[in-house]
Design a protein around this motif. Structure first.
Motif, short mmCIF file in Angstrom:
data_model
loop_
_atom_site.label_atom_id
_atom_site.label_comp_id
_atom_site.label_asym_id
_atom_site.label_seq_id
_atom_site.Cartn_x
_atom_site.Cartn_y
_atom_site.Cartn_z
N ARG A 1 -50.65 -11.44 39.33
CA ARG A 1 -50.73 -11.28 37.88
C ARG A 1 -51.53 -12.45 37.34
O ARG A 1 -51.84 -13.39 38.06
CB ARG A 1 -49.33 -11.25 37.24
CG ARG A 1 -48.50 -12.51 37.48
CD ARG A 1 -47.41 -12.67 36.45
NE ARG A 1 -46.40 -13.66 36.81
CZ ARG A 1 -46.55 -14.97 36.75
NH1 ARG A 1 -47.72 -15.50 36.39
NH2 ARG A 1 -45.57 -15.79 37.09
N LEU A 2 -51.85 -12.37 36.05
CA LEU A 2 -52.54 -13.48 35.41
C LEU A 2 -51.62 -14.71 35.39
O LEU A 2 -50.38 -14.58 35.39
CB LEU A 2 -53.01 -13.11 34.01
CG LEU A 2 -51.99 -12.59 32.99
CD1 LEU A 2 -51.21 -13.71 32.32
CD2 LEU A 2 -52.70 -11.75 31.94
N PRO A 3 -52.17 -15.91 35.42
CA PRO A 3 -51.33 -17.11 35.51
C PRO A 3 -50.58 -17.43 34.21
O PRO A 3 -51.09 -17.19 33.12
CB PRO A 3 -52.34 -18.22 35.84
CG PRO A 3 -53.65 -17.70 35.39
CD PRO A 3 -53.60 -16.21 35.53
N PHE A 4 -49.38 -17.99 34.38
CA PHE A 4 -48.57 -18.48 33.27
C PHE A 4 -48.70 -20.00 33.21
O PHE A 4 -48.55 -20.68 34.23
CB PHE A 4 -47.09 -18.15 33.46
CG PHE A 4 -46.73 -16.69 33.32
CD1 PHE A 4 -47.66 -15.73 32.98
CD2 PHE A 4 -45.41 -16.29 33.54
CE1 PHE A 4 -47.31 -14.39 32.86
CE2 PHE A 4 -45.04 -14.96 33.43
CZ PHE A 4 -45.99 -14.01 33.08
N ALA A 5 -48.95 -20.52 32.02
CA ALA A 5 -48.87 -21.96 31.76
C ALA A 5 -47.66 -22.16 30.87
O ALA A 5 -47.69 -21.83 29.68
CB ALA A 5 -50.14 -22.47 31.09
N VAL A 6 -46.57 -22.67 31.43
CA VAL A 6 -45.27 -22.69 30.77
C VAL A 6 -45.07 -24.02 30.05
O VAL A 6 -45.05 -25.09 30.67
CB VAL A 6 -44.14 -22.45 31.78
CG1 VAL A 6 -42.78 -22.42 31.07
CG2 VAL A 6 -44.37 -21.15 32.54
N ALA A 7 -44.89 -23.94 28.73
CA ALA A 7 -44.62 -25.13 27.92
C ALA A 7 -43.13 -25.46 28.02
O ALA A 7 -42.28 -24.60 27.76
CB ALA A 7 -45.01 -24.89 26.47
N ALA A 8 -42.82 -26.69 28.39
CA ALA A 8 -41.42 -27.06 28.58
C ALA A 8 -41.26 -28.56 28.57
O ALA A 8 -42.14 -29.29 29.04
CB ALA A 8 -40.89 -26.50 29.91
N THR A 9 -40.11 -29.02 28.05
CA THR A 9 -39.72 -30.43 28.14
C THR A 9 -38.28 -30.59 28.61
O THR A 9 -37.96 -31.58 29.26
CB THR A 9 -39.90 -31.14 26.79
OG1 THR A 9 -39.16 -30.44 25.78
CG2 THR A 9 -41.37 -31.19 26.38
N GLY A 10 -37.42 -29.63 28.26
CA GLY A 10 -36.02 -29.72 28.64
C GLY A 10 -35.75 -29.17 30.02
O GLY A 10 -36.62 -28.54 30.64
N PRO A 11 -34.53 -29.37 30.53
CA PRO A 11 -34.22 -28.96 31.91
C PRO A 11 -34.33 -27.45 32.15
O PRO A 11 -34.82 -27.03 33.20
CB PRO A 11 -32.78 -29.45 32.11
CG PRO A 11 -32.25 -29.72 30.74
CD PRO A 11 -33.41 -30.09 29.91
N ARG A 12 -33.89 -26.61 31.19
CA ARG A 12 -33.99 -25.17 31.40
C ARG A 12 -35.45 -24.73 31.43
O ARG A 12 -35.86 -23.92 32.26
CB ARG A 12 -33.24 -24.42 30.30
CG ARG A 12 -31.72 -24.57 30.38
CD ARG A 12 -31.03 -23.69 29.36
NE ARG A 12 -31.18 -22.26 29.66
CZ ARG A 12 -30.71 -21.28 28.89
NH1 ARG A 12 -30.09 -21.59 27.75
NH2 ARG A 12 -30.87 -20.02 29.24
N GLY A 13 -36.25 -25.26 30.51
CA GLY A 13 -37.65 -24.91 30.48
C GLY A 13 -38.38 -25.38 31.72
O GLY A 13 -39.25 -24.67 32.25
N MET A 14 -38.02 -26.57 32.22
CA MET A 14 -38.66 -27.08 33.43
C MET A 14 -38.36 -26.17 34.62
O MET A 14 -39.22 -25.92 35.46
CB MET A 14 -38.19 -28.50 33.72
CG MET A 14 -38.67 -29.54 32.73
SD MET A 14 -40.44 -29.82 32.86
CE MET A 14 -40.60 -31.33 31.89
N ARG A 15 -37.14 -25.66 34.68
CA ARG A 15 -36.79 -24.75 35.79
C ARG A 15 -37.58 -23.45 35.69
O ARG A 15 -37.99 -22.89 36.71
CB ARG A 15 -35.28 -24.48 35.79
CG ARG A 15 -34.45 -25.68 36.25
CD ARG A 15 -33.03 -25.28 36.58
NE ARG A 15 -32.27 -24.93 35.39
CZ ARG A 15 -31.57 -25.78 34.66
NH1 ARG A 15 -31.54 -27.08 35.00
NH2 ARG A 15 -30.90 -25.39 33.60
N LEU A 16 -37.82 -22.97 34.46
CA LEU A 16 -38.63 -21.77 34.30
C LEU A 16 -40.08 -22.04 34.69
O LEU A 16 -40.74 -21.18 35.30
CB LEU A 16 -38.55 -21.28 32.86
CG LEU A 16 -37.19 -20.73 32.41
CD1 LEU A 16 -37.20 -20.44 30.92
CD2 LEU A 16 -36.82 -19.47 33.19
N ALA A 17 -40.58 -23.22 34.33
CA ALA A 17 -41.95 -23.58 34.73
C ALA A 17 -42.06 -23.62 36.25
O ALA A 17 -43.05 -23.16 36.83
CB ALA A 17 -42.34 -24.92 34.12
#
Length: 300
Positions: free
Chosen positions: A168-184
């Motif tokens: 698929r096309l690439p995801f650039a995941v914006a994150a700073t907190g722990p949950r967002g970092m895990r999604l990234a």
């Protein structure tokens, strides 16, 4: 990997009154990616012209050939994964596989209430984002998706033929907190940050560098939890929101120093706002173009 320079062109002008020329010029200057914000309106631009991200990017694909294109960033605030997936697959096809989806949880700005809803709490935004990105990942990689979640649902949503970019096309995941970092770590081909917002008003550039170092360390920890090499993710810094503000764009030397310090932290891409007169992004256009064309030779 050498440090790449990209730009974000805000969709505040009519296409034939300057917007088209900016996208064409961005490719001429050699930027790696041209991004745009995916908002319904934004901050000081709220009472002026503002256009949609997907139609703008579609138009940009038709006047560029090499430069990658993308959102920075899309959020669940006014998007649904089923309809967004269809638009992204179409956009990826039209561009010939040049699209990157910048994606994040969203905030409490104008987008959060434009559809008539109450702003979500931080926990609800995080919950929705986790479900949103997971469902979008499936929609962009599977021909047919049925799903029933807490916030989103799909019934035999068809997405044939899928993305030009595979799987698929690439995801650039914006994150700073722990949950967002895990999604990234789980879904991202890149990670995006603007720095530590708590330092923007009263912090120092040195404090910002230390905060960004801690963020990259948390990203590495999140990758280690699932056995992923953090080096496999690009690290993208969207400038203009650190205590430096626009000072790195005052001269070529200032930018090279700024970029070098952040490359040492592991950043692989730095994104500059296209100059906008009489705004927070007002910089000398000649200096901006010199940075675009000359900085790369002096960067690691």
């Amino acid at each position: 990997m050498s440090l790449r320079l990209s730009t974000v062109i805000l969709p505040y002008r009519r296409w034939h009154e300057g917007s088209r020329a900016s996208w064409e010029r961005a490719e001429e200057l050699g930027f790696h990616t041209g991004y745009t914000y995916d908002h319904l309106s934004w901050r000081s631009f709220r009472d002026g012209p503002w256009f949609g991200a997907v139609p703008t990017l579609t138009a940009a694909t038709c006047v560029t050939e090499r430069m990658r294109l993308g959102t920075l960033v899309t959020s669940p605030n006014f998007r649904h994964p089923v309809t967004l997936a269809k638009e992204l697959i179409s956009l990826d096809d039209i561009s010939g596989g040049r699209i990157t989806l910048g994606i994040g949880a969203g905030g409490t700005g104008f987008d959060a209430t434009a559809l008539g809803q109450e702003p979500w709490t931080p926990r609800e935004r995080a919950d929705r984002f986790a479900e949103f990105i997971g469902m979008l990942d499936r929609l962009l990689t599977e021909d047919s998706v049925s799903y029933e979640g807490d916030h989103y649902a799909a019934h035999e949503a068809r997405n044939i033929p899928g993305c030009v970019q595979q799987p698929r096309l690439p995801f650039a995941v914006a994150a700073t907190g722990p949950r967002g970092m895990r999604l990234a770590a789980r879904y991202g081909q890149a990670w995006v940050t603007t720095g530590d917002p708590k330092l923007f008003e009263n912090g120092t550039p040195e404090q910002s560098v230390q905060a960004l170092r801690r963020q990259t360390e948390r990203l590495a920890d999140a990758c280690a939890e699932i056995g992923r090499d953090v080096a496999a993710l690009d690290k993208i810094l969207l400038t203009g929101f650190t205590p430096d503000r626009n000072r790195p764009l005052e001269s070529l030397d200032a930018f090279v120093d700024f970029a070098g310090r952040h490359a040492e932290l592991g950043f692989t891409e730095i994104v500059l706002h296209w100059p906008i007169p009489d705004s927070d992004f007002a910089v000398d256009e000649k200096v901006f173009e010199r940075i675009a064309t000359e900085a790369a030779a002096q960067l690691p």
